[in-house]
Design a protein around this motif. Sequence first.
Motif, PDB file in Angstrom:
ATOM      1  N   SER A 193     -19.629 -14.128 -12.276  1.00 42.66           N
ATOM      2  CA  SER A 193     -20.885 -13.414 -12.486  1.00 42.66           C
ATOM      3  C   SER A 193     -22.028 -14.068 -11.737  1.00 42.66           C
ATOM      4  O   SER A 193     -21.929 -15.207 -11.262  1.00 42.66           O
ATOM      5  N   LEU A 194     -23.135 -13.336 -11.657  1.00 41.70           N
ATOM      6  CA  LEU A 194     -24.388 -13.870 -11.135  1.00 41.70           C
ATOM      7  C   LEU A 194     -25.543 -13.252 -11.899  1.00 41.70           C
ATOM      8  O   LEU A 194     -25.376 -12.253 -12.601  1.00 41.70           O
ATOM      9  N   GLY A 195     -26.727 -13.882 -11.793  1.00 47.95           N
ATOM     10  CA  GLY A 195     -27.891 -13.377 -12.500  1.00 47.95           C
ATOM     11  C   GLY A 195     -28.020 -13.953 -13.893  1.00 47.95           C
ATOM     12  O   GLY A 195     -27.858 -15.152 -14.122  1.00 47.95           O
ATOM     13  N   LEU A 196     -28.305 -13.099 -14.864  1.00 50.87           N
ATOM     14  CA  LEU A 196     -28.561 -13.528 -16.235  1.00 50.87           C
ATOM     15  C   LEU A 196     -27.366 -14.213 -16.887  1.00 50.87           C
ATOM     16  O   LEU A 196     -27.520 -15.177 -17.632  1.00 50.87           O
ATOM     17  N   ARG A 209     -30.536  -2.263  -8.839  1.00 58.36           N
ATOM     18  CA  ARG A 209     -31.508  -3.222  -9.369  1.00 58.36           C
ATOM     19  C   ARG A 209     -31.051  -3.594 -10.778  1.00 58.36           C
ATOM     20  O   ARG A 209     -30.891  -2.722 -11.643  1.00 58.36           O
ATOM     21  N   THR A 210     -30.816  -4.875 -10.997  1.00 60.97           N
ATOM     22  CA  THR A 210     -30.236  -5.303 -12.268  1.00 60.97           C
ATOM     23  C   THR A 210     -30.588  -6.759 -12.547  1.00 60.97           C
ATOM     24  O   THR A 210     -31.061  -7.481 -11.654  1.00 60.97           O
ATOM     25  N   GLN A 211     -30.342  -7.185 -13.781  1.00 64.40           N
ATOM     26  CA  GLN A 211     -30.546  -8.593 -14.132  1.00 64.40           C
ATOM     27  C   GLN A 211     -29.259  -9.401 -14.030  1.00 64.40           C
ATOM     28  O   GLN A 211     -29.303 -10.627 -13.974  1.00 64.40           O
ATOM     29  N   THR A 212     -28.127  -8.713 -13.998  1.00 66.42           N
ATOM     30  CA  THR A 212     -26.864  -9.449 -13.919  1.00 66.42           C
ATOM     31  C   THR A 212     -25.734  -8.522 -13.497  1.00 66.42           C
ATOM     32  O   THR A 212     -25.817  -7.297 -13.670  1.00 66.42           O
ATOM     33  N   ILE A 213     -24.691  -9.119 -12.965  1.00 67.60           N
ATOM     34  CA  ILE A 213     -23.450  -8.395 -12.705  1.00 67.60           C
ATOM     35  C   ILE A 213     -22.301  -9.330 -13.050  1.00 67.60           C
ATOM     36  O   ILE A 213     -22.309 -10.518 -12.703  1.00 67.60           O
ATOM     37  N   VAL A 214     -21.341  -8.816 -13.790  1.00 70.42           N
ATOM     38  CA  VAL A 214     -20.170  -9.580 -14.219  1.00 70.42           C
ATOM     39  C   VAL A 214     -18.923  -8.862 -13.719  1.00 70.42           C
ATOM     40  O   VAL A 214     -18.797  -7.644 -13.885  1.00 70.42           O
ATOM     41  N   VAL A 215     -18.016  -9.603 -13.112  1.00 68.72           N
ATOM     42  CA  VAL A 215     -16.751  -9.045 -12.641  1.00 68.72           C
ATOM     43  C   VAL A 215     -15.635  -9.594 -13.530  1.00 68.72           C
ATOM     44  O   VAL A 215     -15.441 -10.810 -13.625  1.00 68.72           O
ATOM     45  N   GLY A 216     -14.924  -8.701 -14.205  1.00 65.54           N
ATOM     46  CA  GLY A 216     -13.916  -9.106 -15.173  1.00 65.54           C
ATOM     47  C   GLY A 216     -12.496  -8.949 -14.673  1.00 65.54           C
ATOM     48  O   GLY A 216     -12.191  -8.052 -13.887  1.00 65.54           O
ATOM     49  N   ASN A 217     -11.629  -9.840 -15.179  1.00 72.29           N
ATOM     50  CA  ASN A 217     -10.210  -9.807 -14.839  1.00 72.29           C
ATOM     51  C   ASN A 217      -9.361 -10.026 -16.087  1.00 72.29           C
ATOM     52  O   ASN A 217      -8.250 -10.533 -15.999  1.00 72.29           O
ATOM     53  N   ASN A 218      -9.880  -9.639 -17.249  1.00 69.48           N
ATOM     54  CA  ASN A 218      -9.173  -9.938 -18.492  1.00 69.48           C
ATOM     55  C   ASN A 218      -9.264  -8.764 -19.453  1.00 69.48           C
ATOM     56  O   ASN A 218     -10.354  -8.409 -19.904  1.00 69.48           O
ATOM     57  N   LYS A 259     -26.748 -18.788  -7.634  1.00 67.48           N
ATOM     58  CA  LYS A 259     -26.028 -19.416  -8.751  1.00 67.48           C
ATOM     59  C   LYS A 259     -25.028 -18.423  -9.324  1.00 67.48           C
ATOM     60  O   LYS A 259     -25.388 -17.283  -9.644  1.00 67.48           O
ATOM     61  N   VAL A 260     -23.788 -18.853  -9.452  1.00 67.49           N
ATOM     62  CA  VAL A 260     -22.745 -17.993 -10.010  1.00 67.49           C
ATOM     63  C   VAL A 260     -22.008 -18.764 -11.105  1.00 67.49           C
ATOM     64  O   VAL A 260     -22.093 -19.986 -11.210  1.00 67.49           O
ATOM     65  N   ALA A 261     -21.288 -18.020 -11.919  1.00 64.06           N
ATOM     66  CA  ALA A 261     -20.425 -18.612 -12.949  1.00 64.06           C
ATOM     67  C   ALA A 261     -19.027 -18.062 -12.776  1.00 64.06           C
ATOM     68  O   ALA A 261     -18.855 -16.863 -12.549  1.00 64.06           O
ATOM     69  N   MET A 262     -18.039 -18.948 -12.862  1.00 66.37           N
ATOM     70  CA  MET A 262     -16.639 -18.537 -12.819  1.00 66.37           C
ATOM     71  C   MET A 262     -15.906 -19.200 -13.973  1.00 66.37           C
ATOM     72  O   MET A 262     -15.825 -20.430 -14.031  1.00 66.37           O
ATOM     73  N   ASP A 263     -15.402 -18.384 -14.896  1.00 65.14           N
ATOM     74  CA  ASP A 263     -14.714 -18.893 -16.091  1.00 65.14           C
ATOM     75  C   ASP A 263     -15.558 -19.933 -16.812  1.00 65.14           C
ATOM     76  O   ASP A 263     -15.059 -20.970 -17.267  1.00 65.14           O
ATOM     77  N   GLY A 264     -16.872 -19.665 -16.875  1.00 60.91           N
ATOM     78  CA  GLY A 264     -17.768 -20.535 -17.630  1.00 60.91           C
ATOM     79  C   GLY A 264     -18.321 -21.715 -16.874  1.00 60.91           C
ATOM     80  O   GLY A 264     -19.182 -22.433 -17.396  1.00 60.91           O
ATOM     81  N   GLU A 265     -17.856 -21.947 -15.645  1.00 56.38           N
ATOM     82  CA  GLU A 265     -18.331 -23.079 -14.851  1.00 56.38           C
ATOM     83  C   GLU A 265     -19.365 -22.602 -13.838  1.00 56.38           C
ATOM     84  O   GLU A 265     -19.149 -21.600 -13.140  1.00 56.38           O
ATOM     85  N   ILE A 266     -20.482 -23.322 -13.742  1.00 56.44           N
ATOM     86  CA  ILE A 266     -21.590 -22.941 -12.873  1.00 56.44           C
ATOM     87  C   ILE A 266     -21.458 -23.624 -11.517  1.00 56.44           C
ATOM     88  O   ILE A 266     -21.132 -24.810 -11.442  1.00 56.44           O
ATOM     89  N   ARG A 267     -21.719 -22.870 -10.460  1.00 57.12           N
ATOM     90  CA  ARG A 267     -21.785 -23.452  -9.123  1.00 57.12           C
ATOM     91  C   ARG A 267     -22.702 -22.601  -8.251  1.00 57.12           C
ATOM     92  O   ARG A 267     -23.079 -21.496  -8.621  1.00 57.12           O
ATOM     93  N   TRP A 268     -23.072 -23.159  -7.108  1.00 55.41           N
ATOM     94  CA  TRP A 268     -23.905 -22.449  -6.145  1.00 55.41           C
ATOM     95  C   TRP A 268     -23.049 -22.029  -4.969  1.00 55.41           C
ATOM     96  O   TRP A 268     -22.208 -22.788  -4.500  1.00 55.41           O
ATOM     97  N   MET A 269     -23.265 -20.791  -4.488  1.00 53.71           N
ATOM     98  CA  MET A 269     -22.496 -20.254  -3.367  1.00 53.71           C
ATOM     99  C   MET A 269     -23.414 -19.610  -2.347  1.00 53.71           C
ATOM    100  O   MET A 269     -24.533 -19.196  -2.667  1.00 53.71           O
ATOM    101  N   GLN A 270     -22.908 -19.527  -1.141  1.00 55.36           N
ATOM    102  CA  GLN A 270     -23.628 -18.836  -0.084  1.00 55.36           C
ATOM    103  C   GLN A 270     -23.415 -17.323  -0.210  1.00 55.36           C
ATOM    104  O   GLN A 270     -22.304 -16.873  -0.463  1.00 55.36           O
ATOM    105  N   SER A 271     -24.473 -16.562  -0.041  1.00 55.25           N
ATOM    106  CA  SER A 271     -24.320 -15.110  -0.008  1.00 55.25           C
ATOM    107  C   SER A 271     -24.069 -14.681   1.444  1.00 55.25           C
ATOM    108  O   SER A 271     -24.423 -15.420   2.380  1.00 55.25           O
TER     109      SER A 271
END
Length: 320
Positions: free
Chosen positions: A149-152, A203-212, A283-295
């Motif tokens: 995810s990213l955003g909120l 236009r949004t505050q967040t986007i989450v991509v799910g795999n579960n 800033k993104v989150a993957m499985d609860g872990e935060i990291r920074w990525m290039q867009s």
Amino acid sequence: MPITAGTPLAADTPLFIVLNTGSGRHRGNEVEDSIRRVLDKAGRRYELFKVGSGSDLENAARQALQRARSEGGAVIAAGGDGTLNAVSNVVLGADVPFGILPQGTFNYFGRTYGISQDTETATRSLLDSVVEPVQVGQLNGHVFLVNASLGLYPDLLEDREAYKQRYGRSRWVALWSALVTLMRAHRQLNLQLDNGEQTRHLRTQTIVVGNNELQLEHIGIHEQTRLQQGQLVAMTARPLGTLALYGLVLRGLLSRMGEDEHVISFGFKHLRVNLSHRRRRVKVAMDGEIRWMQSPLEFRVAEQPLPLLVPRDDSLRERA
């Protein structure tokens, strides 16, 4: 030789276990003692690669993978969601069986495949397990098992972790931290989404991509068939005020988020997300872990499945 679905784990297969002693519900040596007790009693050869922090996980996982490859073994991840994520990133594509001893708060990944959160039970299940190829997602080449995810949403996870450090790990602490976080004003993102066939502006505050499937079911997003068809599921919402965000959380708790008129969800195999502002790092989150990525951010279904070890006897799989 490639691992195929239903391949049983041989009784003499050595287990190379990456154990995060600082994660999840780990208390003292309790988890380690449980693992050793079960495997010693069974006479199974194993080796523990113990780490005390997330920064050491990748190196330990690579050591475990090297040993597993040279000795025909399996790599096992013991820890919370971040531990399972880090080890699976190393194992994916290596044609080595991957097992988990989950210690996370919600344990969506393990519960989806019937793997117990009780360490002794999960360890015993490894002794009589088979390979089940499971789909994983990737964000800019990095694996995620449950969501990215990213955003909120990453802000919510950061605050949740801070609250857990202070008040302990429980679902009630997670809920309270979310309510406090949503009181703050949150930046809106101007995004361009491109799946190769269609481009949309959002236009949004967040986007989450799910795999579960289990997580989607629990929050009330009825897109599970998308995952069964080999897709990921994007979830987002139009800009919302604080009260509307609280309402969205409440619908999620009642498994009715998909009924909210502001929520948008859709399936895809590949999605490119461009941010309209000039910031290149996000800033993104993957499985609860935060990291920074290039867009830009590239979400996709991984080309190879993860060869997950699950209980051979279906009756021994725990029901979520």
